[in-house]
Design an enzyme around this catalytic site. Structure first.
Site, PDB file in Angstrom:
ATOM      1  N   LYS A 107      -0.064   4.673   8.047  1.00 44.07           N
ATOM      2  CA  LYS A 107       0.264   3.440   7.252  1.00 44.07           C
ATOM      3  C   LYS A 107       0.634   1.769   8.109  1.00 44.07           C
ATOM      4  O   LYS A 107       0.699   2.293   9.590  1.00 44.07           O
ATOM      5  CB  LYS A 107       1.388   3.612   6.832  1.00 44.07           C
ATOM      6  CG  LYS A 107       1.723   2.137   5.555  1.00 44.07           C
ATOM      7  CD  LYS A 107       0.920   2.773   4.440  1.00 44.07           C
ATOM      8  CE  LYS A 107       0.566   2.321   2.650  1.00 44.07           C
ATOM      9  NZ  LYS A 107       0.153   2.582   1.834  1.00 44.07           N
TER      10      LYS A 107
HETATM   11  N1  GLU Z   1      -3.095   2.051   0.272  1.00 41.66           N
HETATM   12  C1  GLU Z   1      -3.785   2.952  -0.769  1.00 41.66           C
HETATM   13  C2  GLU Z   1      -2.268   3.701  -0.286  1.00 41.66           C
HETATM   14  O1  GLU Z   1      -1.310   3.563  -0.563  1.00 41.66           O
HETATM   15  C3  GLU Z   1      -4.692   3.337  -0.357  1.00 41.66           C
HETATM   16  C4  GLU Z   1      -5.368   4.726   0.852  1.00 41.66           C
HETATM   17  C5  GLU Z   1      -6.405   4.769   1.348  1.00 41.66           C
HETATM   18  O2  GLU Z   1      -7.403   4.749   0.920  1.00 41.66           O
HETATM   19  O3  GLU Z   1      -6.227   5.207   2.572  1.00 41.66           O
HETATM   20  O4  GLU Z   1      -2.819   5.644  -0.893  1.00 41.66           O
END
Ligand code: GLU
Length: 477
Positions: A107
């Site tokens: 993240k």
């Molecule tokens: N930000 C989104 C999540 O928390 C998508 C993450 C992604 O598609 O890699 O799942």
């Protein structure tokens, strides 16, 4: 949000993890290896803006590399901090394992108020942040693939992809360095609404199991159920729209940062969204529903389904006792703290956990990444062939009907629906639906199959941790 007297977001995720691990047979060493965050990179960079140098702080955290690339969004918010990014990275690891997307968890975040900068400035800031991450392989098609999260969207992903390609001019797979891109830059149909669509598919699957519904005293289907949605951003808006327009749910309250709109007869989500586009995201003064400036109090209204779809920690020790919804589906990441979760469980609420409920986003991101690596749109080879095949059957039925004077007439609606070959959007939806159904059933087997598992969150952790542990066991550390 850090709630007074409660553990931090990362600690809360770890406590939930440990609650599940206590019911598993993992060696303490492996437990720790899976739980801890592998690395967090902090970067402070300067950008010359408005005649001076402004310094920004950003993070990219890699929680687990048992599979690579690692995957997870990039969030833009002033509240971004290391604890939060690490918690979100951990949730990505568990989420990807649960829905079987072949990624580890990561993240990123940038401490910035995106509303405070204009588009050109945001592009400069994003490109500079991306540059810092790309040169350390923290954005890379085979190592680490970001996506949108709160405060970011297709526009930012397009800048990041372009930045990567400028720095890696001979990488033929450059587009796969990030997902959630616009269609014309290698994106995929259905990605924007994927998380909201996933929430809808998750609820549909839940409502296919009367035994599960009975756990929270619900009967019937989604139709007519009273729903409260907290946060009308990308996820909350799409979930509310699909559930009300496709499934006949009644959205009786929506909550945003300035308050809530309430209407027992059901709100028109599309109309509210149009209003928000003009009002800068505010609900006050919306003319066609009652406005209350006390947003948090609206979480406590009587309803059948509560959908927290914004920030973490909105349901906590301080308000969990007053939450009346029997069913809560976590469209956001970490909307319920560990303490809040304990209270709600004791009170018999069923919680469909974040790592499952909002996994639609990363699932379609996976399809986008595969599309980018294969350099071809899904359905391009099969669509017309499929249509020709179906037309053959229809022609034969009509010929038989004539020949034997059977008088059959196939309705034009049936014919056109049956003949239609699947394009990219249909395939993405089908893949997402299948993913959400399979993952739900994997959780539910553990939930119902084991005496000691009382809730879906523990079940989700057990499924996910078992898969990660199996990956470590088979490949070695
Ligand atoms: N930000 C989104 C999540 O928390 C998508 C993450 C992604 O598609 O890699 O799942």
């Amino acid at each position: 949000m850090n709630v007074a007297g409660e553990p931090s977001f990362r600690e809360s995720v770890d406590l939930m993890f440990k609650r599940a691990v206590a019911l598993m047979d993992l060696s303490p060493g492996l437990e720790e290896k899976i739980r801890v965050c592998n690395s967090t990179y902090t970067v402070r960079f300067g950008v010359r803006l408005r005649g001076e140098i402004k310094t920004f702080t950003g993070y990219r955290s890699v929680h687990s590399e048992h599979m690579e690339p690692v995957k997870g969004g990039i969030r833009y918010a002033l509240s971004v901090n290391q604890d939060e990014v690490e918690a979100l990275a951990a949730l990505m690891t568990y989420k990807c394992a649960l829905v079987e997307t072949p990624f580890g968890g990561s993240k990123g975040g940038l401490c910035i108020d995106p509303r405070a900068w204009d588009e050109h400035e945001l592009e400069q800031i994003t490109r500079r942040f991306a540059f810092e991450l790309i040169k350390r392989d923290l954005i890379n098609p085979s190592q680490n693939v970001p996506a949108p999260d709160m405060g970011t969207g297709e526009r930012e992903m397009a800048w990041i992809a372009d930045q990567y390609k400028r720095m890696n001019t001979t990488d033929i797979n450059g587009n796969a360095c990030v997902t959630g891109k616009p269609i014309n830059l290698g994106g995929i149909q259905g990605r924007v609404e994927a998380t909201g669509r996933g929430v809808q598919f998750a609820l549909r699957e839940f409502f296919r199991h009367p035994e599960d519904m009975a756990k929270c005293g619900l009967t019937g289907g989604i139709e007519g159920k009273r729903v409260i949605v907290q946060g009308l951003g990308n996820v909350g808006y799409h979930a509310a729209k699909f559930l009300s327009e496709d499934d006949g749910a009644k959205v009786i309250a929506v909550i945003e940062r300035d308050g809530a709109l309430i209407d027992d007869k059901g709100l028109d989500i599309e109309d509210i969204r149009q209003w928000m586009n003009k009002s800068g995201g505010l609900l006050a003064n919306y003319p066609r529903a009652t406005f209350s400036a006390d947003g948090p109090a609206a979480l406590e209204l009587a309803c059948d389904i509560l959908i927290p779809a914004a920030l973490e920690g909105v349901i906590h020790k301080g308000n969990a006792e007053r939450i009346r919804a029997p069913l809560i589906i976590e469209a956001a990441n970490g909307p319920i703290t560990f303490g809040g979760d304990e209270i709600l469980r004791r009170r018999g609420a069923v919680i469909i956990p974040d790592m499952y409920a909002n996994a639609g986003g990363v699932t379609v991101s996976y399809f986008e990444w595969v599309k980018n690596l294969s350099h071809i749109r899904f359905g391009r080879m099969q669509r017309r062939q499929e249509e020709a095949h179906h037309a053959l059957l229809i022609q034969e039925l009509e010929r038989l009907s004539d020949e034997k004077s059977l008088g059959w007439t196939l309705s034009p609606d049936f014919k056109s629906r049956y003949m239609k070959g699947a394009g990219e959007l249909e395939l993405v939806r089908s893949g997402l639906d299948d993913t959400m159904r399979s993952a739900y059933n994997a959780m539910r087997e553990v939930w119902h199959g084991r005496q000691d598992v009382e809730d879906l969150r523990v079940a989700a952790y057990i499924v996910s941790i078992s898969r990660i542990a199996a990956a470590y066991r088979s490949k070695g550390l």
